[in-house]
Design a protein around this motif. Structure first.
Motif, PDB file in Angstrom:
ATOM      1  N   TRP A   1      -7.494  12.839  14.405  1.00  0.00           N
ATOM      2  CA  TRP A   1      -7.097  11.444  14.586  1.00  0.00           C
ATOM      3  C   TRP A   1      -7.015  10.683  13.276  1.00  0.00           C
ATOM      4  CZ3 TRP A   1      -4.629   9.287  18.380  1.00  0.00           C
ATOM      5  CH2 TRP A   1      -4.688   9.882  19.646  1.00  0.00           C
ATOM      6  N   LEU A   2      -7.876  11.019  12.321  1.00  0.00           N
ATOM      7  CA  LEU A   2      -7.796  10.372  11.005  1.00  0.00           C
ATOM      8  C   LEU A   2      -6.501  10.744  10.285  1.00  0.00           C
ATOM      9  CD1 LEU A   2     -11.459  10.604   9.643  1.00  0.00           C
ATOM     10  CD2 LEU A   2     -10.134   8.522  10.056  1.00  0.00           C
ATOM     11  N   LEU A   3      -6.107  12.020  10.402  1.00  0.00           N
ATOM     12  CA  LEU A   3      -4.849  12.452   9.785  1.00  0.00           C
ATOM     13  C   LEU A   3      -3.666  11.753  10.459  1.00  0.00           C
ATOM     14  CD1 LEU A   3      -3.284  14.190   7.819  1.00  0.00           C
ATOM     15  CD2 LEU A   3      -3.412  16.086   9.433  1.00  0.00           C
ATOM     16  N   LYS A   4      -3.702  11.661  11.792  1.00  0.00           N
ATOM     17  CA  LYS A   4      -2.641  10.956  12.518  1.00  0.00           C
ATOM     18  C   LYS A   4      -2.585   9.484  12.104  1.00  0.00           C
ATOM     19  CE  LYS A   4      -2.935  13.840  16.678  1.00  0.00           C
ATOM     20  NZ  LYS A   4      -3.359  13.868  18.100  1.00  0.00           N
ATOM     21  N   LEU A   5      -3.766   8.865  11.963  1.00  0.00           N
ATOM     22  CA  LEU A   5      -3.830   7.463  11.549  1.00  0.00           C
ATOM     23  C   LEU A   5      -3.247   7.278  10.160  1.00  0.00           C
ATOM     24  CD1 LEU A   5      -4.810   4.551  12.045  1.00  0.00           C
ATOM     25  CD2 LEU A   5      -7.038   5.242  11.080  1.00  0.00           C
TER      26      LEU A   5
END
Length: 445
Positions: free
Chosen positions: A8-12
């Protein structure tokens, strides 16, 4: 739980970057730099072996140089240098989903078998298919090709040559490859300017590969009896997909005026959606996207960390005396001879790759420290030289992903794949690349 958090951090990070590209976000650069640093540190745990070592070295060395020089403000801009490539790396694989769902791989397999009735024609078929599908599914094209021909019990030498030489031809021109867009981005050259010459040098690559192989080929490679009829419609559709993709890139670039890397990313996603609608596999396509989305970290962590740390390291080095030295060296060689400069860059990158220095480090350092026009070299010539060096380094490097995949698939050692099967090709192509680029320098710049 940690894998979900990292995903999710990479997607964010990707979403924030894309939004910031389209509409300037307050404190956007600071937010992106912070997110990038957090993602790099968290993803380092997913890396193994040399990738982990070299990424950690580039990150640590970059920070030590910044601390030593007191140029703390450099952190923010350096960490985000290669963020566009992260977006590309994570999103472009969706183009491979319609290819599998539409069973294009089956038709490609039949095409290779039907047109490969002797070693020469088989080698040409395999390298041609790489030229066609390599840009769409990137590194996955090697495994896909192996699946297409594994039942034919072909000689390992034929496979090692055709896999490596076919795959590296796509590096030279495909806008889906992060390596090409990295170079174009750092050199400041548009895809439109580069592409005609990139395609030209890639076609030369394929022609030389096939001519050289004909010297090693024996008679019939396998019996083509029982091969199913090729549905050429599927092959033609693949060509149409490429045309649509380039049209989409052009339109998005003209309409939005954003970076070429983001234009390519948007175009890839758009074409993949249209392609799945045409095939009437929307549900399966979305299922593939959802599954891939959950595995993004495991599939992309190596490339994401390598590209971001290399961009950071290169940007920091460019502000030091090392950067100034590289620039002076290139200027000195270019004043002596542009031909010698082209050859020197290719050889230096190749030798360092042979010694275990990944080409992303060498080429990023060159691209960030050398200003082509200041040393009397057109950006087109510089970009072609760097991409040629990248192609040769991919074959020579014992840690390149292509080499590792081919060695594992064929059960052969590094020396066999790189030197026994591809050594003659490397030597010939260093000369051919140099001559081709020098001719472009003389007549087109």
């Amino acid at each position: 739980m940690m894998v979900v958090l990292k995903t999710w951090l990479l997607k964010l990070l990707i979403v924030v970057y894309v939004v910031h590209t389209l509409v300037v976000v307050p404190y956007g650069e600071a937010i992106l730099a912070t997110l990038t640093a957090v993602v790099i540190v968290l993803l380092l745990g997913h890396l193994r072996g040399f990738s982990r070592v070299i990424s950690s070295f580039m990150l640590l060395t970059g920070f030590l140089i910044i601390m030593a020089t007191g140029n703390v403000g450099l952190i923010k801009s350096s960490l985000t240098v290669n963020l566009p490539l992260v977006v590309l790396l994570v999103t472009v694989p969706v183009m491979g989903f319609p290819l599998r769902l539409g069973k294009y791989d089956e038709q490609l397999s039949n095409f290779v078998k039907k047109h490969g009735r002797n070693n020469n024609r088989l080698f040409f078929s395999i390298t041609s298919v790489f030229f066609l599908i390599g840009p769409v599914i990137n590194m996955g094209s090697i495994k896909l090709m192996n699946n297409l021909v594994e039942k034919l019990a072909l000689a390992k030498g034929l496979l090692a040559r055709s896999y490596m030489q076919g795959f590296t031809s796509t590096l030279l021109w495909s806008p889906f490859f992060a390596s090409l867009l990295l170079v174009l981005n750092l050199v400041g050259l548009s895809l439109y300017t580069y592409l005609p010459f990139g395609l030209g040098i890639a076609v030369l690559h394929i022609l030389v590969a096939n001519v050289l192989y004909s010297k090693f080929a024996k008679d019939t490679a396998f019996s083509s009896a029982g091969v199913q009829t090729v549905r050429m419609r599927r092959i033609y559709e693949l060509v149409i997909v490429f045309v649509l993709f380039f049209c989409a890139v052009f339109l998005i670039d003209r309409l939005l005026g954003i970076s070429m890397i983001i234009s390519v990313t948007f175009a890839a996603v758009l074409v993949a959606i249209i392609w799945s609608l045409y095939l009437r596999v929307e549900r399966e396509f979305m299922s593939n996207v959802k599954e891939y989305s959950g595995k993004t970290i495991l599939l992309s962590s190596n490339e994401v960390v390598l590209f971001t740390t290399a961009g950071f390291f290169g940007a920091v080095i460019a502000t030091t005396e090392v950067g100034a030295f590289i620039n002076r060296f290139v200027l000195l060689v270019s004043e002596s001879s542009v031909l010698l400069l082209i050859l020197s860059i290719i050889l230096i990158t190749a030798l360092l790759a042979l010694g275990g220095v990944h080409q992303i480090v060498t080429i990023t350092a060159l691209a960030t420290t050398v200003r082509p026009l200041e040393v009397g070299v057109d950006p087109l010539i510089f970009a072609l030289t760097l991409m040629s060096a990248w192609s040769i380094a991919t074959i020579l490097s014992p840690i390149s992903a292509a080499n590792v995949i081919i060695m594992n698939l064929l059960g052969r050692r590094y020396k066999e794949v790189a030197f026994t099967f591809n050594g003659a090709f490397i030597l010939v192509m260093i000369g051919m690349y140099t001559i081709f680029i020098y001719v472009v320098h003389l007549f087109f710049t």
